[in-house]
Design a protein around this motif. Structure first.
Motif, PDB file in Angstrom:
ATOM      1  N   SER A   1       0.832  -1.202   0.000  1.00  0.00           N
ATOM      2  CA  SER A   1       0.000   0.000   0.000  1.00  0.00           C
ATOM      3  C   SER A   1       0.865   1.250   0.000  1.00  0.00           C
ATOM      4  N   ARG A   2       1.948   1.237   0.782  1.00  0.00           N
ATOM      5  CA  ARG A   2       2.861   2.382   0.774  1.00  0.00           C
ATOM      6  C   ARG A   2       3.531   2.548  -0.582  1.00  0.00           C
ATOM      7  N   VAL A   3       3.937   1.429  -1.185  1.00  0.00           N
ATOM      8  CA  VAL A   3       4.585   1.490  -2.496  1.00  0.00           C
ATOM      9  C   VAL A   3       3.630   2.045  -3.545  1.00  0.00           C
ATOM     10  N   PHE A   4       2.405   1.539  -3.558  1.00  0.00           N
ATOM     11  CA  PHE A   4       1.431   1.963  -4.568  1.00  0.00           C
ATOM     12  C   PHE A   4       1.046   3.427  -4.388  1.00  0.00           C
ATOM     13  N   VAL A   5       0.905   3.880  -3.129  1.00  0.00           N
ATOM     14  CA  VAL A   5       0.603   5.295  -2.877  1.00  0.00           C
ATOM     15  C   VAL A   5       1.748   6.172  -3.355  1.00  0.00           C
ATOM     16  N   PHE A   6       2.975   5.723  -3.150  1.00  0.00           N
ATOM     17  CA  PHE A   6       4.142   6.482  -3.601  1.00  0.00           C
ATOM     18  C   PHE A   6       4.180   6.562  -5.135  1.00  0.00           C
ATOM     19  N   ILE A   7       3.950   5.443  -5.805  1.00  0.00           N
ATOM     20  CA  ILE A   7       3.955   5.436  -7.272  1.00  0.00           C
ATOM     21  C   ILE A   7       2.859   6.333  -7.807  1.00  0.00           C
ATOM     22  N   HIS A   8       1.667   6.216  -7.217  1.00  0.00           N
ATOM     23  CA  HIS A   8       0.529   7.025  -7.666  1.00  0.00           C
ATOM     24  C   HIS A   8       0.832   8.516  -7.520  1.00  0.00           C
ATOM     25  N   ALA A   9       1.369   8.902  -6.369  1.00  0.00           N
ATOM     26  CA  ALA A   9       1.676  10.312  -6.146  1.00  0.00           C
ATOM     27  C   ALA A   9       2.790  10.798  -7.068  1.00  0.00           C
ATOM     28  N   SER A  10       3.729   9.910  -7.418  1.00  0.00           N
ATOM     29  CA  SER A  10       4.837  10.303  -8.285  1.00  0.00           C
ATOM     30  C   SER A  10       4.392  10.518  -9.726  1.00  0.00           C
ATOM     31  N   LEU A  11       3.332   9.873 -10.156  1.00  0.00           N
ATOM     32  CA  LEU A  11       2.856   9.999 -11.532  1.00  0.00           C
ATOM     33  C   LEU A  11       1.876  11.156 -11.721  1.00  0.00           C
ATOM     34  N   LEU A  12       1.192  11.562 -10.656  1.00  0.00           N
ATOM     35  CA  LEU A  12       0.130  12.569 -10.789  1.00  0.00           C
ATOM     36  C   LEU A  12       0.584  13.866 -11.463  1.00  0.00           C
ATOM     37  N   PRO A  13       1.703  14.481 -11.048  1.00  0.00           N
ATOM     38  CA  PRO A  13       2.080  15.751 -11.693  1.00  0.00           C
ATOM     39  C   PRO A  13       2.306  15.624 -13.194  1.00  0.00           C
ATOM     40  N   PHE A  14       2.778  14.483 -13.655  1.00  0.00           N
ATOM     41  CA  PHE A  14       3.034  14.281 -15.080  1.00  0.00           C
ATOM     42  C   PHE A  14       1.734  14.158 -15.883  1.00  0.00           C
ATOM     43  N   VAL A  15       0.655  13.778 -15.208  1.00  0.00           N
ATOM     44  CA  VAL A  15      -0.638  13.628 -15.897  1.00  0.00           C
ATOM     45  C   VAL A  15      -1.313  14.975 -16.091  1.00  0.00           C
ATOM     46  N   PHE A  16      -1.236  15.842 -15.096  1.00  0.00           N
ATOM     47  CA  PHE A  16      -1.985  17.100 -15.127  1.00  0.00           C
ATOM     48  C   PHE A  16      -1.198  18.276 -15.704  1.00  0.00           C
ATOM     49  N   ILE A  17       0.107  18.166 -15.843  1.00  0.00           N
ATOM     50  CA  ILE A  17       0.915  19.322 -16.203  1.00  0.00           C
ATOM     51  C   ILE A  17       0.573  19.894 -17.574  1.00  0.00           C
ATOM     52  N   GLU A  18       0.228  19.044 -18.526  1.00  0.00           N
ATOM     53  CA  GLU A  18      -0.040  19.511 -19.885  1.00  0.00           C
ATOM     54  C   GLU A  18      -1.296  20.359 -19.961  1.00  0.00           C
ATOM     55  N   GLU A  19      -2.338  19.955 -19.276  1.00  0.00           N
ATOM     56  CA  GLU A  19      -3.627  20.633 -19.397  1.00  0.00           C
ATOM     57  C   GLU A  19      -3.822  21.724 -18.354  1.00  0.00           C
ATOM     58  N   LEU A  20      -3.247  21.576 -17.171  1.00  0.00           N
ATOM     59  CA  LEU A  20      -3.538  22.498 -16.079  1.00  0.00           C
ATOM     60  C   LEU A  20      -2.427  23.491 -15.795  1.00  0.00           C
ATOM     61  N   GLY A  21      -1.224  23.239 -16.275  1.00  0.00           N
ATOM     62  CA  GLY A  21      -0.127  24.165 -16.013  1.00  0.00           C
ATOM     63  C   GLY A  21       0.203  24.243 -14.533  1.00  0.00           C
ATOM     64  N   TRP A  22       0.320  25.479 -13.998  1.00  0.00           N
ATOM     65  CA  TRP A  22       0.697  25.640 -12.595  1.00  0.00           C
ATOM     66  C   TRP A  22      -0.350  25.100 -11.639  1.00  0.00           C
ATOM     67  N   VAL A  23      -1.605  25.015 -12.096  1.00  0.00           N
ATOM     68  CA  VAL A  23      -2.683  24.480 -11.242  1.00  0.00           C
ATOM     69  C   VAL A  23      -2.444  22.998 -10.938  1.00  0.00           C
ATOM     70  N   SER A  24      -1.642  22.331 -11.768  1.00  0.00           N
ATOM     71  CA  SER A  24      -1.358  20.916 -11.525  1.00  0.00           C
ATOM     72  C   SER A  24      -0.647  20.706 -10.188  1.00  0.00           C
ATOM     73  N   MET A  25       0.069  21.738  -9.707  1.00  0.00           N
ATOM     74  CA  MET A  25       0.794  21.579  -8.446  1.00  0.00           C
ATOM     75  C   MET A  25      -0.152  21.377  -7.259  1.00  0.00           C
ATOM     76  N   PRO A  26      -1.079  22.299  -6.978  1.00  0.00           N
ATOM     77  CA  PRO A  26      -1.981  22.043  -5.836  1.00  0.00           C
ATOM     78  C   PRO A  26      -2.913  20.854  -6.056  1.00  0.00           C
ATOM     79  N   ILE A  27      -3.345  20.630  -7.320  1.00  0.00           N
ATOM     80  CA  ILE A  27      -4.255  19.523  -7.596  1.00  0.00           C
ATOM     81  C   ILE A  27      -3.584  18.185  -7.310  1.00  0.00           C
ATOM     82  N   SER A  28      -2.382  18.008  -7.800  1.00  0.00           N
ATOM     83  CA  SER A  28      -1.681  16.738  -7.585  1.00  0.00           C
ATOM     84  C   SER A  28      -1.340  16.530  -6.114  1.00  0.00           C
TER      85      SER A  28
END
Length: 321
Positions: free
Chosen positions: A233-260
Motif C-alpha cells: 500500500s505504501r509502495v502503490f501510494v508512492f507510485i501514484h503520487a509520483s505519476l500525478l504531476p506528469f498527468v496534469f501538467i499539460e492541461e492544467l499548467g501551474w494548477v497541476s501543483m496544488p491539484i496533484s
C-alpha cells in the motif's frame, strides 16, 4: 482513542509532512521542467493514472476494512472483560459464604477473602492492559511526549499484597499468574466449605473466561496485520503520487501543483488510517482505550464492593487512552 470529531491538523501533519514535502517538491520540479525548460515529453496520458487510482482505491479499501475489523474485535474483547468483571464481583460477593454465618471470626475471614479476590481482579485488569502495551519499543517523537500515558505495572501494586506484587513483577506472564492465584484461592475456599461444588464451578468458569479474553487479546497483539498489505500500500501510494504531476501538467499548467498534492494527500490519508488502526494495543492515539476501560472496570467493581474511592478519568485534547 480519538473521540473529538475534528482531528488536530498538527497531529495529521506530524505523520504526513515528509510525504507532503515530497509531493510539493515533485510537483514544482515537474512544472518548472515543463514550462520553463520546455521538456514536453514529461506528459502522461490521463488513462494511466485513472486505472491506477481505481486499483489503489480498491486495495486501500480492502486494507482499511480489515484493519478496522482488528480494531473492533479488540474493542469487543475488552467490552466482554467489562461484563465478566461485573459478573465476577457479584459472584464473589454472593457465592462465597461462611459455613457458620453466626461466627463473627469466620464472617470476617470470608469478608477479607472476598476483598482479596475482588481487588486482585482489578490488579489483573490493569496488569493485562500493561502487558498488552508493554512489549515493543516506542519510537514516536514529540507527539508521544504530548499524549503518552504511563504504562507501568505499578498501577497494580495497590490491589495486590506486597509479596504477591514482588512475585508478580518477575513473572513472564504477570496477568496469567494472577489468574493462577485466583484459582488456588478458590480451591482453598472450597476446602474450607465456603463454596459448594456448583458455586466453585461457576466461579471457575468466570476465570476461564478471563483466560479466553487474555488469549484473544494476545492473538491480536502477537499476530500482526499481514505486512505485505502494509508494504505494497505504501509502495502503490508512492507510485501514484509520483505519476500525478506528469498527468496534469499539460492541461492544467501551474494548477497541476496544488491539484496533484491534494489528490496525493487524500490517498496518503487513506493509507495512514489503515496503518494506524491495524494494531489496536500499541498505546497510540487511535488505539483501543485500554486505560479508560480499565478505570471503568475499577469504578464498577469498587462500587459493587462498596468502596467510593473511584479513580479519576482524564481526556487529553480529545484523546482517551
Amino acid at each position: 482513542m480519538i473521540v473529538d470529531r475534528n482531528l488536530r491538523w498538527s497531529v495529521i501533519f506530524h505523520y504526513a509532512w515528509k510525504s507532503m514535502l515530497y509531493y510539493i517538491i515533485l510537483s514544482i520540479v515537474v512544472y518548472l521542467l515543463h514550462d520553463y525548460f520546455e521538456v514536453m515529453h514529461l506528459h502522461l496520458p490521463f488513462d494511466t493514472i485513472s486505472a491506477l487510482s481505481t486499483a489503489l482505491a480498491i486495495f486501500l479499501g480492502f486494507k482499511n476494512n480489515n484493519a478496522y475489523d482488528r480494531w473492533w474485535e479488540a474493542r469487543k474483547i475488552w467490552g466482554l472483560l467489562v461484563n465478566y468483571s461485573r459478573a465476577w464481583t457479584r459472584q464473589v460477593v454472593t457465592m462465597i459464604i461462611a459455613t457458620d454465618p453466626t461466627d463473627p471470626e469466620e464472617a470476617k475471614a470470608v469478608k477479607e477473602f472476598q476483598k482479596q479476590m475482588i481487588y486482585r481482579h482489578m490488579g489483573f485488569v490493569h496488569a493485562l492492559r500493561v502487558f498488552l502495551r508493554r512489549r515493543h519499543d516506542y519510537n514516536e517523537t514529540k507527539i508521544r511526549e504530548i499524549y503518552e500515558e504511563e504504562n507501568d505495572y505499578a498501577d497494580a501494586r495497590s490491589f495486590l499484597a506486597p509479596k504477591e506484587f514482588q512475585l508478580f513483577c518477575h513473572k513472564n506472564n504477570p496477568p496469567n499468574y494472577l489468574l493462577e492465584l485466583q484459582g488456588e484461592d478458590l480451591k482453598r475456599a472450597y476446602e474450607k466449605g465456603w463454596l459448594s461444588d456448583f458455586r466453585f464451578m461457576k466461579l471457575e468458569e468466570s476465570l476461564v473466561e478471563f483466560n479466553n479474553i487474555q488469549g484473544k487479546s494476545e492473538r491480536i497483539k502477537n499476530t500482526p496485520f499481514p505486512r505485505q498489505y502494509s508494504f505494497f500500500s505504501r509502495v502503490f501510494v508512492f507510485i501514484h503520487a509520483s505519476l500525478l504531476p506528469f498527468v496534469f501538467i499539460e492541461e492544467l499548467g501551474w494548477v497541476s501543483m496544488p491539484i496533484s498534492v491534494i489528490i496525493s494527500f487524500v490517498f496518503l490519508c487513506l493509507d495512514l488510517v489503515g496503518e494506524r488502526s491495524e494494531d489496536p494495543f500499541e498505546n497510540r492515539l487511535e488505539d483501543v482505550p485500554l486505560t479508560d476501560i480499565s478505570l471503568t472496570i475499577e469504578t464498577n467493581v469498587k462500587e459493587q464492593w462498596g468502596n467510593k474511592d473511584f479513580p479519576e478519568k482524564k481526556r487529553v485534547e480529545g484523546v482517551v487512552f
